[in-house]
Design an enzyme around this catalytic site. Structure first.
Site, PDB file in Angstrom:
ATOM      1  N   TYR A   1       0.871  -5.538  -4.665  1.00  0.00           N
ATOM      2  CA  TYR A   1       1.634  -6.171  -5.900  1.00  0.00           C
ATOM      3  C   TYR A   1       2.113  -4.434  -6.363  1.00  0.00           C
ATOM      4  O   TYR A   1       3.223  -4.863  -6.980  1.00  0.00           O
ATOM      5  CB  TYR A   1       0.406  -6.235  -6.775  1.00  0.00           C
ATOM      6  CG  TYR A   1       0.675  -6.842  -8.226  1.00  0.00           C
ATOM      7  CD1 TYR A   1       0.549  -7.640  -8.444  1.00  0.00           C
ATOM      8  CD2 TYR A   1       0.168  -5.756  -9.075  1.00  0.00           C
ATOM      9  CE1 TYR A   1       1.596  -8.151  -9.905  1.00  0.00           C
ATOM     10  CE2 TYR A   1       0.380  -5.365 -10.542  1.00  0.00           C
ATOM     11  CZ  TYR A   1       0.902  -6.780 -10.645  1.00  0.00           C
ATOM     12  OH  TYR A   1       1.284  -7.319 -12.374  1.00  0.00           O
TER      13      TYR A   1
ATOM     14  N   SER B   1       5.017  -3.875 -14.781  1.00  0.00           N
ATOM     15  CA  SER B   1       4.223  -3.438 -13.938  1.00  0.00           C
ATOM     16  C   SER B   1       3.573  -2.485 -14.233  1.00  0.00           C
ATOM     17  O   SER B   1       4.675  -1.561 -13.745  1.00  0.00           O
ATOM     18  CB  SER B   1       2.946  -4.470 -13.784  1.00  0.00           C
ATOM     19  OG  SER B   1       1.981  -3.086 -12.927  1.00  0.00           O
TER      20      SER B   1
END
Length: 259
Positions: free
Chosen positions: A156, A143
């Site tokens: 995350y 990501s």
């Protein structure tokens, strides 16, 4: 560029929806047999049925990627049918919103189990088969949060940072074994998850907030799952045979134009 995977077996985790679904569909359209691993039985079966209805090749396998024994059993089932594991795409992942104070131990462990341990479990299960075959490709979904700080994404970001460094480690360890390992780093991509998030958190303001979130990308819009899938296919193809140990942002300029 005509990318084909005829005769190859591809495992895609989290292949029942969103980016994973697009990855499955594009691999199947390119001639691969795609093994769809997902915790959502209904979604995974539906994707498998859809590609079969188009005369393409695929199978659904229920799997909780955080459970190492279950992952091993699924990989054994796949290979027992005479299939190699040519390509592994670690796409399965979950999200969490919150800073370190807002992140409970339960939240942290849940994110770690799926996003970090799940990737480890699948690579751990696949690598032996790839060594025996003398070749293999692993593609992990990281990501933009792996590389830049994003507000309220503590757990995350931790997990996706781990995906990035695991990718580099595996690439280094197996570079002489004809096994390539790369990752990609998407920014915001328009998936059903985004629509659900907006519906749950901004009822009645979905369109307004969708536009606001889209504008956080320098290019002015969110990515599309098919765009991400196209990059995955290229990096897993023979045309990308000189690429390993690399993270590819697919982010509408988010990383480079915001740092």
């Amino acid at each position: 560029m005509n990318i084909r995977f005829d005769g190859q077996t591809v495992i895609v985790t989290g292949g029942g929806s969103g980016i994973g679904k697009s990855i499955v569909e594009q691999f199947a359209e390119s001639g691969a047999h795609v093994c769809i691993l997902d915790f959502d039985r209904e979604a995974g079966k539906k994707v498998a049925e859809n590609i079969k209805s188009e005369g393409l090749s695929g199978s659904f396998h229920f799997c909780d990627v955080s459970d190492q024994q279950q992952v091993k059993e699924v990989f054994t089932e796949i290979t027992s049918r005479g299939r190699d594991i040519d390509i592994l795409v670690n796409n399965a992942g979950i999200a969490h919103v919150g800073n370190v104070q807002d992140t409970s131990e339960e939240d942290f462990d849940r994110i770690y189990d799926v996003n970090v341990k799940g990737v480890y479990n699948c690579m751990h299960a696949a690598i032996g088969y790839m060594l025996d075959q003398g070749a293999g490709v692993i593609l992990n979904l990281a990501s933009v949060a792996s590389s830049v700080g994003i507000e309220d994404r503590f757990a995350y970001s931790m997990s996706k940072g781990a995906v990035l460094t695991m990718t580099r480690s595996v690439a280094k360890d197996y570079v002489n074994d004809n096994i390539r390992c790369n990752c990609i780093s998407p920014a915001r991509v328009h998936t059903p998850f985004v629509d659900g998030f907006l519906k749950d958190n901004y009822p009645g303001r979905e369109d307004e907030m969708f536009e606001e979130l889209s504008k956080t990308q320098p290019i002015g819009r969110m990515g599309q799952p098919d765009e991400v899938a196209a990059l995955v296919l290229y990096l897993c193809s023979d045309q990308a045979g000189f690429i390993t140990g690399t993270d590819y942002p697919i982010d509408g300029g988010f990383i480079r134009l915001n740092t």
